[in-house]
Design a protein around this motif. Structure first.
Motif, PDB file in Angstrom:
ATOM      1  N   MET A 221       0.827  -1.204   0.000  1.00 36.42           N
ATOM      2  CA  MET A 221       0.000   0.000   0.000  1.00 36.42           C
ATOM      3  C   MET A 221       0.864   1.258   0.000  1.00 36.42           C
ATOM      4  O   MET A 221       0.522   2.281  -0.611  1.00 36.42           O
ATOM      5  CB  MET A 221      -0.922   0.004   1.218  1.00 36.42           C
ATOM      6  N   GLU A 222       1.984   1.192   0.688  1.00 35.14           N
ATOM      7  CA  GLU A 222       2.887   2.348   0.741  1.00 35.14           C
ATOM      8  C   GLU A 222       3.610   2.552  -0.579  1.00 35.14           C
ATOM      9  O   GLU A 222       3.780   3.686  -1.048  1.00 35.14           O
ATOM     10  CB  GLU A 222       3.905   2.156   1.868  1.00 35.14           C
ATOM     11  N   VAL A 223       4.005   1.427  -1.204  1.00 35.20           N
ATOM     12  CA  VAL A 223       4.778   1.524  -2.444  1.00 35.20           C
ATOM     13  C   VAL A 223       3.916   1.963  -3.623  1.00 35.20           C
ATOM     14  O   VAL A 223       4.373   2.728  -4.482  1.00 35.20           O
ATOM     15  CB  VAL A 223       5.461   0.166  -2.742  1.00 35.20           C
ATOM     16  N   VAL A 224       2.657   1.486  -3.684  1.00 34.51           N
ATOM     17  CA  VAL A 224       1.822   1.789  -4.857  1.00 34.51           C
ATOM     18  C   VAL A 224       1.498   3.275  -4.971  1.00 34.51           C
ATOM     19  O   VAL A 224       1.055   3.727  -6.034  1.00 34.51           O
ATOM     20  CB  VAL A 224       0.504   0.974  -4.810  1.00 34.51           C
TER      21      VAL A 224
ATOM     22  N   THR B   2       3.817   6.233 -12.645  1.00 34.07           N
ATOM     23  CA  THR B   2       4.359   6.339 -14.007  1.00 34.07           C
ATOM     24  C   THR B   2       4.082   5.062 -14.796  1.00 34.07           C
ATOM     25  O   THR B   2       3.715   5.112 -15.984  1.00 34.07           O
ATOM     26  CB  THR B   2       5.870   6.601 -13.959  1.00 34.07           C
ATOM     27  N   ALA B   3       4.263   3.909 -14.155  1.00 31.91           N
ATOM     28  CA  ALA B   3       3.992   2.637 -14.826  1.00 31.91           C
ATOM     29  C   ALA B   3       2.528   2.519 -15.218  1.00 31.91           C
ATOM     30  O   ALA B   3       2.192   2.041 -16.316  1.00 31.91           O
ATOM     31  CB  ALA B   3       4.393   1.476 -13.909  1.00 31.91           C
ATOM     32  N   ARG B   4       1.649   3.000 -14.354  1.00 30.71           N
ATOM     33  CA  ARG B   4       0.226   2.969 -14.678  1.00 30.71           C
ATOM     34  C   ARG B   4      -0.093   3.940 -15.815  1.00 30.71           C
ATOM     35  O   ARG B   4      -0.951   3.665 -16.666  1.00 30.71           O
ATOM     36  CB  ARG B   4      -0.585   3.320 -13.441  1.00 30.71           C
TER      37      ARG B   4
ATOM     38  N   LYS C  68       1.699   4.595 -18.261  1.00 25.41           N
ATOM     39  CA  LYS C  68       2.145   3.999 -19.524  1.00 25.41           C
ATOM     40  C   LYS C  68       1.138   2.984 -20.059  1.00 25.41           C
ATOM     41  O   LYS C  68       1.336   2.425 -21.141  1.00 25.41           O
ATOM     42  CB  LYS C  68       3.499   3.326 -19.331  1.00 25.41           C
ATOM     43  N   GLY C  69       0.103   2.723 -19.278  1.00 26.83           N
ATOM     44  CA  GLY C  69      -0.931   1.818 -19.734  1.00 26.83           C
ATOM     45  C   GLY C  69      -0.793   0.391 -19.247  1.00 26.83           C
ATOM     46  O   GLY C  69      -1.534  -0.489 -19.708  1.00 26.83           O
ATOM     47  N   LEU C  70       0.127   0.130 -18.338  1.00 34.24           N
ATOM     48  CA  LEU C  70       0.290  -1.226 -17.815  1.00 34.24           C
ATOM     49  C   LEU C  70      -0.896  -1.598 -16.938  1.00 34.24           C
ATOM     50  O   LEU C  70      -1.473  -0.756 -16.239  1.00 34.24           O
ATOM     51  CB  LEU C  70       1.586  -1.330 -17.005  1.00 34.24           C
ATOM     52  N   ARG C  71      -1.256  -2.881 -16.973  1.00 30.90           N
ATOM     53  CA  ARG C  71      -2.367  -3.349 -16.163  1.00 30.90           C
ATOM     54  C   ARG C  71      -2.011  -3.315 -14.678  1.00 30.90           C
ATOM     55  O   ARG C  71      -0.844  -3.404 -14.298  1.00 30.90           O
ATOM     56  CB  ARG C  71      -2.753  -4.773 -16.574  1.00 30.90           C
ATOM     57  N   GLY C  72      -3.039  -3.238 -13.839  1.00 31.34           N
ATOM     58  CA  GLY C  72      -2.817  -3.129 -12.401  1.00 31.34           C
ATOM     59  C   GLY C  72      -2.032  -4.283 -11.826  1.00 31.34           C
ATOM     60  O   GLY C  72      -1.119  -4.099 -11.008  1.00 31.34           O
ATOM     61  N   PHE C  73      -2.365  -5.499 -12.260  1.00 31.63           N
ATOM     62  CA  PHE C  73      -1.662  -6.674 -11.731  1.00 31.63           C
ATOM     63  C   PHE C  73      -0.194  -6.656 -12.117  1.00 31.63           C
ATOM     64  O   PHE C  73       0.685  -6.985 -11.326  1.00 31.63           O
ATOM     65  CB  PHE C  73      -2.333  -7.949 -12.242  1.00 31.63           C
ATOM     66  N   VAL C  74       0.108  -6.261 -13.370  1.00 33.69           N
ATOM     67  CA  VAL C  74       1.492  -6.198 -13.845  1.00 33.69           C
ATOM     68  C   VAL C  74       2.268  -5.135 -13.068  1.00 33.69           C
ATOM     69  O   VAL C  74       3.439  -5.332 -12.707  1.00 33.69           O
ATOM     70  CB  VAL C  74       1.527  -5.906 -15.356  1.00 33.69           C
ATOM     71  N   VAL C  75       1.625  -4.027 -12.806  1.00 38.83           N
ATOM     72  CA  VAL C  75       2.285  -2.951 -12.050  1.00 38.83           C
ATOM     73  C   VAL C  75       2.619  -3.422 -10.637  1.00 38.83           C
ATOM     74  O   VAL C  75       3.728  -3.190 -10.139  1.00 38.83           O
ATOM     75  CB  VAL C  75       1.377  -1.700 -12.006  1.00 38.83           C
ATOM     76  N   ILE C  76       1.670  -4.110  -9.993  1.00 39.05           N
ATOM     77  CA  ILE C  76       1.885  -4.560  -8.620  1.00 39.05           C
ATOM     78  C   ILE C  76       2.993  -5.596  -8.557  1.00 39.05           C
ATOM     79  O   ILE C  76       3.938  -5.480  -7.762  1.00 39.05           O
ATOM     80  CB  ILE C  76       0.586  -5.136  -8.032  1.00 39.05           C
ATOM     81  N   VAL C  77       2.894  -6.623  -9.406  1.00 40.65           N
ATOM     82  CA  VAL C  77       3.855  -7.738  -9.342  1.00 40.65           C
ATOM     83  C   VAL C  77       5.214  -7.343  -9.907  1.00 40.65           C
ATOM     84  O   VAL C  77       6.257  -7.686  -9.346  1.00 40.65           O
ATOM     85  CB  VAL C  77       3.293  -8.968 -10.082  1.00 40.65           C
TER      86      VAL C  77
END
Length: 317
Positions: A204-207, A214-216, A218-227
C-alpha cells in the motif's frame, strides 16, 4: 565477500556473550541435578559424590571455562539424564523442528502472498476485505487451538492424516507428509497472518509512489504494475519479518510438537529444563543461538538479491 567475512567475524563476540548468558541463566534455575538424578531418598554423601563426579562442585567460572573448552572442540558434553552425547540428542530432534519450521513458512508464504497482492490490486474492495478478515482470524485464533480442531476433524473423524508416528522424510515421504501437514498448516496460518499484514501495508505504501504511477500512466495493467514494479520494492520488510519468524519458530513450536506428538527440538529443550539437564540445555541453547545468528546473516544477504539498490559492503546505499 568482504561483507560476509565481516559478519562472520562479528558473530564470534555475539556467540561468546550468548554462551555466558546461557551458562549463567541455566544455573539460576532452582534444583540440583544430582539430587534429581538420585531421587529425594538419596543420602547427602551420595549427592555430594555425584556432584563431584559431574563437576558441579567447582566454581561456576571453572565450569564455564571447561564447558567452553569442550565446546570449541565440538564436544557439547553428555546428557545428565539420558547419558548420551548432547549433539546426538540434538541431531535426532533438530531436523524435526527445522522441517516443521520450513513447512510452516512455505504454508505462510502460499497464503500471504496471493492475498497480499490481491489486496493491493483491489484496494478497498472485496479482495482487500478477505485479506484483512483472514489475517485477523489468523492473529486471533491460537495455533494450538487450530491444531486441536485439525486433529479432531482430520484424524479422529475423517482419518485422513496421522496424528502420530513421525518418520524422517528420507525414510518414508508419504508417512512423513501425513504426519507433518497438519502441524505445518496449523502454525502456518498464524505466521501467514503476520506476513499478510506486513506485505499488504508495504505494498500500500509503495503503490502510492511516483514510479508506480508512471507505470500505470504507460498503460500497464494493475496486476502487472503490482507484481512487476511494486512487489520487488515492498519485499524488504517482508523478508525481515520472515527471517524473524524462522528464528522464532525454532523455540516457538513446543506446543505444536506436543499436540501432534512430534519429537522436536523444542520438546527436548523444555524437557531438559524441567529435568535440570544442564549440559543438554546449554548445548541446545547454543545451537539455537547459532541458527538465529546464521538466519540473520542469510536475511541480510537476501536483501541484496531482492533489492539491487542495496549494496552489502558493510553499509547500505
Amino acid at each position: 565477500m568482504a561483507y560476509i567475512v565481516k559478519r562472520l567475524l562479528t558473530m564470534i563476540p555475539v556467540l561468546l556473550f550468548l554462551s555466558m548468558m546461557v551458562f549463567s541463566l541455566i544455573h539460576l534455575i532452582p534444583g540440583d541435578p544430582a539430587q534429581i538424578i538420585l531421587g529425594q531418598d538419596a543420602t547427602p554423601s551420595a549427592v555430594a559424590a555425584l556432584r563431584a563426579q559431574m563437576g558441579l562442585n567447582q566454581p561456576l567460572f571453572m565450569q564455564y571455562v571447561q564447558w567452553m573448552g569442550k565446546l570449541l572442540h565440538g564436544n557439547f558434553g553428555t546428557s545428565l539424564i539420558d547419558h548420551e552425547a548432547v549433539m546426538k540428542l540434538i541431531g535426532q530432534r533438530l531436523p524435526v523442528t527445522v522441517e516443521l519450521a520450513i513447512g510452516t513458512l512455505i504454508v505462510a508464504l502460499l497464503i500471504a502472498f496471493p492475498l497480499g497482492i490481491l489486496a493491493a490490486v483491489y484496494r478497498g474492495k472485496w479482495a482487500d476485505f478477505v485479506a484483512l478478515f483472514t489475517s485477523t482470524i489468523g492473529l486471533a485464533v491460537p495455533p494450538f487451538w487450530i491444531g486441536i480442531i485439525f486433529l479432531l476433524l482430520f484424524t479422529v473423524k475423517v482419518h485422513l492424516f496421522q496424528s502420530s508416528g513421525y518418520v524422517p522424510i528420507w525414510q518414508n515421504p508419504g508417512q512423513n507428509l501425513s504426519t507433518m501437514i497438519l502441524p505445518m498448516v496449523a502454525t502456518g496460518i498464524r505466521e501467514a497472518a503476520v506476513l499478510l499484514r506486513m506485505l499488504r501495508s508495504s505494498l500500500m505504501e509503495v503503490v502510492d509512489q511516483d514510479f508506480v504511477r508512471t507505470a500505470r500512466a504507460k498503460g500497464l495493467r494493475g496486476f502487472v504494475v503490482i507484481v512487476g514494479h511494486a512487489l520487488p520494492n515492498a519485499l524488504i520488510p517482508v523478508v525481515t519479518t520472515a527471517g524473524i519468524q524462522i528464528a522464532g519458530l525454532l523455540g516457538g513450536l513446543v506446543i505444536t510438537e506436543q499436540i501432534f506428538s512430534l519429537p522436536g527440538f523444542g520438546q527436548l529443550l523444555v524437557q531438559s529444563v524441567f529435568s535440570r539437564d544442564y549440559t543438554t540445555v546449554q548445548g541446545a541453547a547454543m545451537v539455537a543461538a547459532l541458527i538465529v545468528v546464521v538466519v540473520n546473516l542469510i536475511v541480510d544477504l537476501v536483501y541484496g538479491f531482492v533489492d539491487p539498490r542495496i549494496r552489502l559492503t558493510g553499509g547500505r546505499s
